[in-house]
Design an enzyme around this catalytic site. Structure first.
Site, PDB file in Angstrom:
ATOM      1  N   TYR A   9       0.859  -1.192   0.000  1.00  0.00           N
ATOM      2  CA  TYR A   9       0.000   0.000   0.000  1.00  0.00           C
ATOM      3  C   TYR A   9       0.884   1.227   0.000  1.00  0.00           C
ATOM      4  CZ  TYR A   9      -3.176   3.652   1.588  1.00  0.00           C
ATOM      5  OH  TYR A   9      -3.896   4.809   1.693  1.00  0.00           O
ATOM      6  N   TYR A 181      -7.141   4.844   9.414  1.00  0.00           N
ATOM      7  CA  TYR A 181      -5.829   4.258   9.705  1.00  0.00           C
ATOM      8  C   TYR A 181      -4.934   4.329   8.459  1.00  0.00           C
ATOM      9  CZ  TYR A 181      -2.415   0.599  10.592  1.00  0.00           C
ATOM     10  OH  TYR A 181      -1.248  -0.099  10.723  1.00  0.00           O
ATOM     11  N   THR A 183      -3.474   2.562   6.290  1.00  0.00           N
ATOM     12  CA  THR A 183      -3.616   1.843   5.017  1.00  0.00           C
ATOM     13  C   THR A 183      -5.047   1.835   4.486  1.00  0.00           C
ATOM     14  OG1 THR A 183      -3.954  -0.241   6.172  1.00  0.00           O
ATOM     15  CG2 THR A 183      -1.696   0.276   5.533  1.00  0.00           C
ATOM     16  N   LYS A 184      -5.917   2.640   5.066  1.00  0.00           N
ATOM     17  CA  LYS A 184      -7.303   2.644   4.600  1.00  0.00           C
ATOM     18  C   LYS A 184      -7.456   3.567   3.379  1.00  0.00           C
ATOM     19  CE  LYS A 184      -8.986  -0.247   7.691  1.00  0.00           C
ATOM     20  NZ  LYS A 184      -8.198  -0.470   8.867  1.00  0.00           N
ATOM     21  N   ASN A 185      -8.607   3.479   2.719  1.00  0.00           N
ATOM     22  CA  ASN A 185      -8.806   4.249   1.480  1.00  0.00           C
ATOM     23  C   ASN A 185      -8.745   5.758   1.707  1.00  0.00           C
ATOM     24  OD1 ASN A 185      -9.057   1.848   0.169  1.00  0.00           O
ATOM     25  ND2 ASN A 185     -11.253   1.965  -0.136  1.00  0.00           N
TER      26      ASN A 185
END
Ligand SMILES: *Cc1c(COP(=O)(O)O)cnc(C)c1O
Length: 397
Positions: A9, A181, A183-185
């Site tokens: 990511y 957080y 690594t979220k979109n």
């Protein structure tokens, strides 16, 4: 040496976010204030919810959602073992007991058909998780909740843009909780939000996110000091203006980034659906996917070897998830054993999350796929059994 690495990511925060944070730094209020209110307004509009409450994490949002609904000691909350541990630990934080229900083999989402068998006189709520960005069947879950007089709290950490049967996260539930957080979109490093259509709940959640105080620090800075009171037991979960400043410019790229992920997801699917040893993600009818993670299923006997092979070829991967009930803490505290939720275990044991982020290049997707294919060329006969099961199930819909 590392030129060819493909990260799992990568965030796309840059100049717009720097400028937005710089604005906040010029103002005297760094904590919860006007920038958070601006974020809350936009986020509520995006989800079609009446209220948004900005918090410091999805976990905290789930915790105070339970508390605001009066759920605690001795109560049971039905949820899925195929999720990040925070779904279940938020229930424990509230003093309640997570009761797991097995998942659908095709999607890994909480199986609505199995919920009623798990309801007891102590059940107070259902907490579904929209796994990887594909929403659960909220209409069925809502119907069950109404029949049995239960609350519904959505763990929507994976799903901001996803919809199902025209339903948005938060539309049919008491609250929906989102994660920002790293690594979220949508991300601000650490952060979260709660949406609700219930004014009374929204007021209560604002109290609970800020120590149970009836005035915020920003109220005092703007209005001058006046005595405040602590009217409830509360927590320290308030989103601050810096987090909100990082989130605000991302609304402008939301649709564009969703489209980029859609193209990558479809390219992955196109290539890997031709590989007999792999099951690609199954999408149910009526679903607009949020495209948070791209997760394949492989023979569980080979899964860890596939991971090693990809990693040794410079490709970063994750596993979402090894089921919660088999984590050491849950086994020792609640006596869970392998076999308790067989479909979640089968699903988790075969899962590999491949690199997936909006600026990923199609050529990188193709390289990941070629590497996966290289691996399986060593095992031409190794079919993914659960795979065929899922394919049959999905063609029957
Ligand atoms: C990321 C995540 C959480 C926790 O979110 P935080 O904002 O880190 O608290 C909860 N549930 C799921 C399904 C997640 O993926």
């Amino acid at each position: 040496m590392n030129i060819d690495k493909i990260p799992f990511y990568q965030h796309d925060l840059g100049a717009p976010e720097l400028a937005s944070v710089a604005e906040v730094l010029k103002s005297p209020i760094l904590t919860t204030g006007e920038t958070v209110a601006n974020f809350e307004k936009l986020f509520a509009e995006l989800l079609g919810s009446r209220y948004t409450i900005g918090v410091t994490s999805c976990t905290g949002g789930l915790h105070i959602s339970l508390l605001a609904l009066g759920i605690g000691e001795g109560d049971e909350v039905i949820t899925t073992p195929m999720t990040f541990i925070a779904t279940a630990t938020s229930i424990l934080e509230a003093g309640a007991i997570p009761v797991f229900v097995d998942v659908e083999p095709e999607t890994g989402n909480l199986d609505a058909n199995k919920i009623e068998a798990a309801i007891t006189p102590r059940t107070k709520a259902i907490m579904p998780v929209h796994l990887y960005g594909q929403m659960c069947d909220m209409r069925s879950i809502k119907r069950i909740a109404q029949t049995h007089n239960l609350y519904v709290i959505e763990d929507s950490a994976h799903c901001v843009e996803g919809r199902r049967d025209g339903v948005a996260p938060g539309e049919l539930s008491d609250t929906a909780c989102y994660s920002f957080y790293a690594t979220k979109n949508l991300t601000c490093g650490e952060g979260g939000a709660i949406t609700t259509n219930n004014e009374h709940l929204a007021d209560k959640l604002r109290l609970l996110r800020s120590h149970g105080m009836n005035k915020t620090a920003s109220d005092r800075a703007v209005e001058g000091y006046s005595h405040w009171d602590m009217v409830e037991m509360g927590w320290k979960y308030n989103m601050d203006n810096i987090q909100a400043a990082l989130l605000l410019p991302q609304f402008e790229r939301l649709e564009q980034n969703w489209n980029k992920r859609k193209i990558l997801f479809e390219r992955y699917t196109e290539i890997l659906s031709g590989v007999s040893q792999i099951t690609v993600p199954q999408i149910k009818a009526g679903v607009v996917h949020g495209y948070h993670l791209f997760v394949i299923q492989v023979d569980k006997g080979l899964r860890d070897q596939v991971i090693s092979y990809l990693q040794s070829n410079g490709i970063s991967v994750m596993v979402n998830y090894r089921p919660v009930h088999l984590m050491t803490y849950f086994r020792t505290s609640f006596g869970y054993n392998p076999g308790d939720f067989p479909i979640a275990e089968e699903f988790g044991d075969g899962a590999i999350s491949l690199p997936f982020f909006p600026q990923m290049q199609i050529t990188q997707v193709e390289r990941v796929c070629a590497t996966v294919k290289d691996f399986f060329a060593q095992f031409p006969d190794r079919k993914n059994v659960s795979n065929d099961f899922a394919r049959v199930a999905s063609t029957k819909k």
